[in-house]
Each structure stands twice: as C-alpha cells, then as structure tokens.
Scaffold this motif. Structure first.
Motif, PDB file in Angstrom:
ATOM      1  N   VAL A 123      -8.474   0.560   3.856  1.00 11.72           N
ATOM      2  CA  VAL A 123      -8.994   1.218   2.584  1.00 11.72           C
ATOM      3  C   VAL A 123     -10.386   1.647   2.574  1.00 11.72           C
ATOM      4  CG1 VAL A 123      -7.088  -0.358   1.699  1.00 11.72           C
ATOM      5  CG2 VAL A 123      -9.424  -0.923   1.034  1.00 11.72           C
ATOM      6  N   PRO A 124     -10.502   2.562   1.585  1.00 10.32           N
ATOM      7  CA  PRO A 124     -12.052   3.003   1.147  1.00 10.32           C
ATOM      8  C   PRO A 124     -12.786   1.962   0.639  1.00 10.32           C
ATOM      9  CG  PRO A 124     -10.292   4.587   0.409  1.00 10.32           C
ATOM     10  CD  PRO A 124      -9.685   3.535   0.953  1.00 10.32           C
ATOM     11  N   ILE A 125     -13.940   1.898   0.962  1.00  9.13           N
ATOM     12  CA  ILE A 125     -15.017   0.907   0.476  1.00  9.13           C
ATOM     13  C   ILE A 125     -16.146   1.736  -0.142  1.00  9.13           C
ATOM     14  CG2 ILE A 125     -16.685  -0.808   1.035  1.00  9.13           C
ATOM     15  CD1 ILE A 125     -15.046  -1.934   3.094  1.00  9.13           C
ATOM     16  N   ILE A 126     -16.216   1.517  -1.454  1.00 12.78           N
ATOM     17  CA  ILE A 126     -17.310   2.261  -2.340  1.00 12.78           C
ATOM     18  C   ILE A 126     -18.265   1.230  -2.844  1.00 12.78           C
ATOM     19  CG2 ILE A 126     -17.446   3.597  -4.452  1.00 12.78           C
ATOM     20  CD1 ILE A 126     -14.253   3.826  -4.389  1.00 12.78           C
ATOM     21  N   ASN A 218     -14.254   4.175 -11.623  1.00 14.73           N
ATOM     22  CA  ASN A 218     -12.878   3.956 -11.801  1.00 14.73           C
ATOM     23  C   ASN A 218     -11.895   5.195 -11.579  1.00 14.73           C
ATOM     24  OD1 ASN A 218     -12.653   1.490 -12.660  1.00 14.73           O
ATOM     25  ND2 ASN A 218     -13.127   2.051 -14.783  1.00 14.73           N
ATOM     26  N   LYS A 219     -12.600   6.561 -11.791  1.00 15.05           N
ATOM     27  CA  LYS A 219     -12.062   7.851 -11.434  1.00 15.05           C
ATOM     28  C   LYS A 219     -11.708   8.013  -9.838  1.00 15.05           C
ATOM     29  CE  LYS A 219     -13.959  11.567 -13.252  1.00 15.05           C
ATOM     30  NZ  LYS A 219     -14.996  12.533 -13.653  1.00 15.05           N
ATOM     31  N   LEU A 220     -12.872   7.520  -9.128  1.00 19.20           N
ATOM     32  CA  LEU A 220     -12.446   7.576  -7.777  1.00 19.20           C
ATOM     33  C   LEU A 220     -11.362   6.638  -7.382  1.00 19.20           C
ATOM     34  CD1 LEU A 220     -16.322   7.543  -6.513  1.00 19.20           C
ATOM     35  CD2 LEU A 220     -14.639   9.526  -6.381  1.00 19.20           C
ATOM     36  N   ALA A 223      -7.912   8.043  -7.975  1.00 18.35           N
ATOM     37  CA  ALA A 223      -7.584   9.260  -7.405  1.00 18.35           C
ATOM     38  C   ALA A 223      -6.876   8.819  -6.243  1.00 18.35           C
ATOM     39  CB  ALA A 223      -8.712  10.222  -7.176  1.00 18.35           C
ATOM     40  N   ILE A 224      -7.706   7.618  -5.561  1.00 20.69           N
ATOM     41  CA  ILE A 224      -7.382   6.818  -4.193  1.00 20.69           C
ATOM     42  C   ILE A 224      -5.843   6.075  -4.410  1.00 20.69           C
ATOM     43  CG2 ILE A 224      -7.852   5.188  -2.691  1.00 20.69           C
ATOM     44  CD1 ILE A 224     -10.788   5.986  -3.082  1.00 20.69           C
ATOM     45  N   LYS A 227      -2.583   7.898  -4.235  1.00 14.00           N
ATOM     46  CA  LYS A 227      -2.064   8.278  -2.708  1.00 14.00           C
ATOM     47  C   LYS A 227      -1.509   7.485  -1.982  1.00 14.00           C
ATOM     48  CE  LYS A 227      -4.855  12.142  -3.689  1.00 14.00           C
ATOM     49  NZ  LYS A 227      -5.535  11.710  -4.826  1.00 14.00           N
ATOM     50  N   SER A 228      -0.605   7.732  -0.910  1.00 12.47           N
ATOM     51  CA  SER A 228      -0.182   6.960   0.144  1.00 12.47           C
ATOM     52  C   SER A 228      -1.269   6.017   0.793  1.00 12.47           C
ATOM     53  CB  SER A 228       0.727   7.494   1.000  1.00 12.47           C
ATOM     54  OG  SER A 228       0.834   6.688   2.150  1.00 12.47           O
ATOM     55  N   ARG A 229      -0.933   4.744   0.576  1.00 15.34           N
ATOM     56  CA  ARG A 229      -1.868   3.884   1.121  1.00 15.34           C
ATOM     57  C   ARG A 229      -2.048   3.951   2.997  1.00 15.34           C
ATOM     58  NH1 ARG A 229      -3.161  -1.167   3.948  1.00 15.34           N
ATOM     59  NH2 ARG A 229      -4.658  -2.554   2.939  1.00 15.34           N
ATOM     60  N   ALA A 230      -1.028   4.343   3.349  1.00 15.83           N
ATOM     61  CA  ALA A 230      -0.742   4.531   4.758  1.00 15.83           C
ATOM     62  C   ALA A 230      -1.387   5.961   5.256  1.00 15.83           C
ATOM     63  CB  ALA A 230       0.610   4.526   5.154  1.00 15.83           C
ATOM     64  N   VAL A 231      -1.356   6.930   4.454  1.00 15.77           N
ATOM     65  CA  VAL A 231      -1.902   8.087   4.520  1.00 15.77           C
ATOM     66  C   VAL A 231      -3.333   8.115   4.550  1.00 15.77           C
ATOM     67  CG1 VAL A 231      -2.272  10.552   3.888  1.00 15.77           C
ATOM     68  CG2 VAL A 231       0.108   9.447   4.227  1.00 15.77           C
ATOM     69  N   ILE A 232      -3.988   7.554   3.483  1.00 12.38           N
ATOM     70  CA  ILE A 232      -5.303   6.985   3.401  1.00 12.38           C
ATOM     71  C   ILE A 232      -6.145   6.415   4.339  1.00 12.38           C
ATOM     72  CG2 ILE A 232      -7.125   6.009   1.740  1.00 12.38           C
ATOM     73  CD1 ILE A 232      -6.356   8.653   0.579  1.00 12.38           C
TER      74      ILE A 232
END
Length: 286
Positions: A123-126, A218-220, A223-224, A227-232
């Motif tokens: 997953v994305p790390i911010i 929170n907006k980012l 948005a994430i 989406k589909s976790r698998a696609v991300i």
C-alpha cells in the motif's frame, strides 16, 4: 566444538552485546501507531533524540510498517513525526569510533532494509512533515511514495558539515528531485524550504497549518481508499520496477502488465462499471 568455532561464537556474542550497548535503552517508546478507516498512522515520538533514526527507531518503524501488511483492510500508511522535527537523521552517538565498523555497517544495512520495506509495501506510504527533516530523515521523506508538508517545514542533507557526506540520503533524494536541487542540498548542506521542496518534486503539496496538512492527507487517503487495493498494489510495484529499466523494456513490460490488469477481476469490473455508468464494486483482486 573446535577452537575456531568457539572463537567465532564468542566473537558473535561480543558483537551482539556491543551492538545492543551502542543502540538504545530498553523500555523507551519510539513510535506510536493507530489504525482507523483503513489508514495506519505511525508516529515517531522520541523527542529527546529529535526522532533520530537510531537502531531502536528503525527497528520500531520496520515492525510497524510490516505489521499486518497483507491485511485487506489496510489501504495506506501515514508516517509522521511528533514535535517540531520530523527526524534529524541517524543518531550520531551510534556512529562514534567506539561503536566500531560492524555497528556502523549494521546501522546502514538496517536503514537500507527500512527503505526497501517502504518500496516493497503493497500500500502507499505517505510522509506527513510538519518541521525539519534532515539527513536520513530527509531520506525517509524522499523514499516514501508521497510526501506532504506544512509551510514551515525544511529539508536538508547537512552531513558534509560534519565530515560525513550524505551518500545514502542522496540515493533517495536523487530519485525524487531534480539534479540541481539534490546536489545543492548534498554539496552545501543548506536546507531547502517547503516551496522549494514542492517545486523540485520532493513533496506533493504544501499546506499553511498542521490542520490543513491533515485535511490534505485525508484527501489523498480517501482517493486511494476508493480504488481497488489489488490494482494500487500492482501499480506501485510496477512503477518502481519500470524506473530501473530502459524505455523500450519498460514499455514492453508495461504492456504485459496492463493486459493482465484489464483481464483481471477488478480490471473487468472497472470497465464494466464505466460502461454501465455506475460506481465499481471492487473485489480487490487482480
């Protein structure tokens, strides 16, 4: 057990104990973590060392980042620093001559493992920056998938000022900002402002206040999360893979990835939902 093996065993025990004595005090709190609505927030909270990336801090960060990494409910991680300093970089007390080369190598290997864990995470790390990010602390920001900061935030790689060039922070920096900005930071040790960080690509957005910073994050995350976790996960993995390739190879790999994606479970659902003018119902599968 022969004498050589006995000597090696004793040496290993001595090195292990020495590493422990040069790292951290037991029982101290280095990070805090909470998990809400699919978002894990990890906060560095060791103010007396300015959230330095000590051995203990990096071990804690690794543990928190890897915690339940394959949980389908986990959609993003936010990495923050408590107080006015996001992270001051490595703890120089752990890099003294007395700690020895083995300890020094252990520290940089552990740091490399932490950076790789960010890249390899599904997953994305911010990075949430509200203050100074210096040396390896700046490296940590640059290595995250996204970074957002407040106007007062500053970023620097000042190692040359202390006779230690920021070679490893420069690896992440060179891959996230333009050449002139990276070399200015590395060669002069001078900090860049939040606006310079934004214009150079180090951060995605700059906000006036910590409250606005949380709103932007929170907006980012929202948005994430839509989406589909698998696609991300697929997209993140391919991004880091293709940037290491030449252009022709990258396009060949990318075409295969997209064909697999389109013919996967959530790829089919995405196209179908678009045609039917409705929101997709993700199964979070490729």
């Amino acid at each position: 057990m022969n004498r050589m093996k006995q000597l090696q065993l004793i040496k290993n025990v001595i090195n292990l104990n020495f590493q422990r004595s040069c790292s951290s005090k037991s029982g101290e709190i280095y990070t805090s973590s909470d998990f809400q609505n699919g978002i894990r927030k990890i906060t560095m909270c060791h103010g007396k060392t300015r959230n330095s990336l000590s051995v203990a801090m990096m071990e804690n960060l690794l543990k928190e980042i890897e915690n339940n990494r394959d949980d389908p409910q986990l959609r993003a991680i936010v990495l923050a620093g408590d107080g006015p300093i996001f992270s001051a970089g490595h703890n120089l007390k752990e890099l003294t001559e007395d700690c020895g080369r083995a300890q020094h190598m252990h520290i940089f290997n552990l740091c490399a493992k932490l950076m790789d864990a960010i890249v390899q995470h599904p997953v994305p790390i911010i990075a949430r920056v509200d203050g100074l990010a210096a040396a390896a602390g700046c490296q940590l920001v640059a290595q995250c998938d996204l970074a957002v900061c407040t106007e007062k935030s500053k970023f620097s790689t000042p190692g040359a000022n202390f006779g230690i060039f920021c070679s490893t922070p420069g690896i992440a920096l060179a891959r996230s900002v333009n050449k002139s900005t990276a070399l200015k930071m590395l060669l002069t040790g001078e900090h860049i402002t939040s606006d310079e960080a934004k214009s150079s690509g180090l951060v995605a957005a700059v906000t006036p206040t910590p409250e606005a910073l949380d709103e932007e994050i929170n907006k980012l995350c929202n948005a994430i999360r839509s989406k589909s976790r698998a696609v991300i996960e697929l997209g993140k993995r391919f991004y880091y893979k293709q940037i290491r390739e030449d252009l022709k190879t990258a396009y060949n790999l990318g075409g295969n990835v997209m064909v697999d994606n389109i013919n996967g479970v959530d790829g089919k659902e995405g196209i179908k939902s678009f045609s039917e003018k409705r929101k997709p119902v993700w199964r979070h599968e490729i």
